[in-house]
Write a protein that holds these residues in place. Sequence first.
Motif, PDB file in Angstrom:
ATOM      1  N   LEU A  93      36.694  31.738  45.506  1.00 59.02           N
ATOM      2  CA  LEU A  93      35.392  32.304  45.903  1.00 59.02           C
ATOM      3  C   LEU A  93      34.253  31.335  45.575  1.00 59.02           C
ATOM      4  O   LEU A  93      34.392  30.500  44.675  1.00 59.02           O
ATOM      5  CB  LEU A  93      35.159  33.626  45.164  1.00 59.02           C
ATOM      6  N   PRO A  94      33.129  31.454  46.301  1.00 56.08           N
ATOM      7  CA  PRO A  94      31.986  30.605  45.965  1.00 56.08           C
ATOM      8  C   PRO A  94      31.508  30.873  44.546  1.00 56.08           C
ATOM      9  O   PRO A  94      31.427  32.021  44.119  1.00 56.08           O
ATOM     10  CB  PRO A  94      30.914  31.002  46.998  1.00 56.08           C
ATOM     11  N   SER A  95      31.208  29.821  43.822  1.00 56.85           N
ATOM     12  CA  SER A  95      30.818  29.911  42.422  1.00 56.85           C
ATOM     13  C   SER A  95      29.587  30.802  42.235  1.00 56.85           C
ATOM     14  O   SER A  95      28.652  30.746  43.024  1.00 56.85           O
ATOM     15  CB  SER A  95      30.521  28.499  41.928  1.00 56.85           C
ATOM     16  N   ALA A  96      29.600  31.610  41.179  1.00 58.14           N
ATOM     17  CA  ALA A  96      28.470  32.503  40.897  1.00 58.14           C
ATOM     18  C   ALA A  96      27.685  31.965  39.711  1.00 58.14           C
ATOM     19  O   ALA A  96      28.216  31.864  38.611  1.00 58.14           O
ATOM     20  CB  ALA A  96      28.980  33.905  40.584  1.00 58.14           C
ATOM     21  N   ASN A  97      26.407  31.623  39.932  1.00 55.92           N
ATOM     22  CA  ASN A  97      25.552  31.239  38.799  1.00 55.92           C
ATOM     23  C   ASN A  97      25.158  32.480  37.994  1.00 55.92           C
ATOM     24  O   ASN A  97      25.060  32.425  36.772  1.00 55.92           O
ATOM     25  CB  ASN A  97      24.275  30.542  39.288  1.00 55.92           C
ATOM     26  N   HIS A  98      24.906  33.564  38.730  1.00 61.92           N
ATOM     27  CA  HIS A  98      24.489  34.814  38.095  1.00 61.92           C
ATOM     28  C   HIS A  98      25.334  35.960  38.650  1.00 61.92           C
ATOM     29  O   HIS A  98      25.634  35.982  39.851  1.00 61.92           O
ATOM     30  CB  HIS A  98      23.025  35.131  38.408  1.00 61.92           C
ATOM     31  N   ILE A  99      25.691  36.894  37.791  1.00 60.51           N
ATOM     32  CA  ILE A  99      26.315  38.138  38.249  1.00 60.51           C
ATOM     33  C   ILE A  99      25.485  39.281  37.658  1.00 60.51           C
ATOM     34  O   ILE A  99      25.315  39.360  36.432  1.00 60.51           O
ATOM     35  CB  ILE A  99      27.792  38.257  37.805  1.00 60.51           C
ATOM     36  N   VAL A 100      24.932  40.110  38.547  1.00 57.20           N
ATOM     37  CA  VAL A 100      24.152  41.270  38.090  1.00 57.20           C
ATOM     38  C   VAL A 100      24.827  42.532  38.621  1.00 57.20           C
ATOM     39  O   VAL A 100      25.470  42.505  39.674  1.00 57.20           O
ATOM     40  CB  VAL A 100      22.682  41.198  38.567  1.00 57.20           C
ATOM     41  N   ALA A 109      36.697  42.012  37.512  1.00 54.08           N
ATOM     42  CA  ALA A 109      37.266  40.994  36.623  1.00 54.08           C
ATOM     43  C   ALA A 109      36.153  40.055  36.161  1.00 54.08           C
ATOM     44  O   ALA A 109      36.330  38.837  36.092  1.00 54.08           O
ATOM     45  CB  ALA A 109      38.368  40.228  37.351  1.00 54.08           C
ATOM     46  N   VAL A 110      34.985  40.622  35.826  1.00 53.77           N
ATOM     47  CA  VAL A 110      33.813  39.775  35.572  1.00 53.77           C
ATOM     48  C   VAL A 110      34.026  38.819  34.405  1.00 53.77           C
ATOM     49  O   VAL A 110      33.500  37.697  34.417  1.00 53.77           O
ATOM     50  CB  VAL A 110      32.536  40.637  35.382  1.00 53.77           C
ATOM     51  N   ASN A 111      34.799  39.242  33.399  1.00 53.45           N
ATOM     52  CA  ASN A 111      35.004  38.323  32.268  1.00 53.45           C
ATOM     53  C   ASN A 111      35.748  37.059  32.708  1.00 53.45           C
ATOM     54  O   ASN A 111      35.483  35.965  32.219  1.00 53.45           O
ATOM     55  CB  ASN A 111      35.744  39.031  31.128  1.00 53.45           C
ATOM     56  N   LEU A 112      36.669  37.205  33.687  1.00 45.35           N
ATOM     57  CA  LEU A 112      37.426  36.050  34.177  1.00 45.35           C
ATOM     58  C   LEU A 112      36.530  35.136  35.010  1.00 45.35           C
ATOM     59  O   LEU A 112      36.583  33.910  34.891  1.00 45.35           O
ATOM     60  CB  LEU A 112      38.628  36.509  35.005  1.00 45.35           C
ATOM     61  N   TYR A 113      35.703  35.723  35.863  1.00 48.73           N
ATOM     62  CA  TYR A 113      34.781  34.927  36.683  1.00 48.73           C
ATOM     63  C   TYR A 113      33.710  34.265  35.799  1.00 48.73           C
ATOM     64  O   TYR A 113      33.307  33.134  36.043  1.00 48.73           O
ATOM     65  CB  TYR A 113      34.117  35.807  37.748  1.00 48.73           C
ATOM     66  N   ARG A 114      33.242  35.000  34.804  1.00 48.91           N
ATOM     67  CA  ARG A 114      32.219  34.454  33.897  1.00 48.91           C
ATOM     68  C   ARG A 114      32.727  33.180  33.236  1.00 48.91           C
ATOM     69  O   ARG A 114      32.019  32.183  33.127  1.00 48.91           O
ATOM     70  CB  ARG A 114      31.879  35.509  32.838  1.00 48.91           C
ATOM     71  N   ARG A 115      33.979  33.228  32.807  1.00 50.15           N
ATOM     72  CA  ARG A 115      34.559  32.060  32.147  1.00 50.15           C
ATOM     73  C   ARG A 115      34.788  30.930  33.155  1.00 50.15           C
ATOM     74  O   ARG A 115      34.498  29.764  32.877  1.00 50.15           O
ATOM     75  CB  ARG A 115      35.884  32.454  31.493  1.00 50.15           C
ATOM     76  N   HIS A 116      35.291  31.274  34.323  1.00 50.81           N
ATOM     77  CA  HIS A 116      35.646  30.264  35.325  1.00 50.81           C
ATOM     78  C   HIS A 116      34.408  29.552  35.875  1.00 50.81           C
ATOM     79  O   HIS A 116      34.398  28.336  36.054  1.00 50.81           O
ATOM     80  CB  HIS A 116      36.410  30.950  36.470  1.00 50.81           C
ATOM     81  N   PHE A 117      33.357  30.339  36.165  1.00 51.54           N
ATOM     82  CA  PHE A 117      32.163  29.778  36.807  1.00 51.54           C
ATOM     83  C   PHE A 117      31.014  29.533  35.814  1.00 51.54           C
ATOM     84  O   PHE A 117      29.949  29.076  36.217  1.00 51.54           O
ATOM     85  CB  PHE A 117      31.644  30.738  37.895  1.00 51.54           C
ATOM     86  N   HIS A 118      31.217  29.894  34.552  1.00 50.90           N
ATOM     87  CA  HIS A 118      30.125  29.832  33.561  1.00 50.90           C
ATOM     88  C   HIS A 118      28.913  30.633  34.060  1.00 50.90           C
ATOM     89  O   HIS A 118      27.770  30.187  33.991  1.00 50.90           O
ATOM     90  CB  HIS A 118      29.727  28.380  33.277  1.00 50.90           C
TER      91      HIS A 118
END
Length: 241
Positions: A93-100, A109-118
């Motif tokens: 998926l396209p990298s997420a700078n911010h997730i709201v 799976a926000v914890n996994l994306y948070r780690r992967h994309f910082h």
Amino acid sequence: MCIPRRQYVCTECGYNMPGYCPDFCPFCGAEKRIFITWKECSTLFDVACLEVTGNISRLKAEPPLGPELSSYCIDTGESTIWIDCPPAFDSTLPSANHIVFTHNHLLGAVNLYRRHFHSRVRIHALDSANSLCRGFAFDGTFHDSFVEDGLEAFHINGHTPGFTIYIYEHTLFVSDLVHFDQGRLHLNLFGPQDETANAAKRTHRILESRRIDQVCGHENVVPFEYWMKKFEDMLTAKTRV
Ligand SMILES: [Zn+2]
Ligand SMILES: [Zn+2]
């Protein structure tokens, strides 16, 4: 931040359980025999990125994982913002700078994306304290409405205490404030009904002076004019009761 050694996903609703495995899903109550690990989930499910407008995409698990719970990706030109998070981890998926978040039911799976994309992850403070957030980390909480990088957040309360809707340019994001059934819009049944009805009225007031072209909900994307007609029909019916 490290990934918990165990992270399970409920295949009934897509709820992720980082670092623990209860007997029943904390979100939908399904038995743990239908849980799979996040790695199995990542193998079995992709996340489709479907274009809504030139800079907005809908993120949706394929095959569907639980009920249709869409999240959305906005490319502002300055940054990439996700609104809510898919239940399956898909590194393409396209990298997420911010997730709201709109609320605490679509943490995925926000914890996994948070780690992967910082990614920088934020949710309304009133929803952050809920037990459904167990095992998830947030980089910040907000307490009110805000505007950032062109994204407008409106705290409307209702379905959850921290429920927040968003507007970006001419697109409205309402998550599961309402849902379609047999061609009519209905308020979300889960949560305090009076507060959810007030949240719908607040939403209507916010939209009065706005040009909106489409509405992104948890099930689908609908032209605004059609959606607003159904939304006002729903509000009128509620007033009559
Ligand atoms: Zn579940
Ligand atoms: Zn919800």
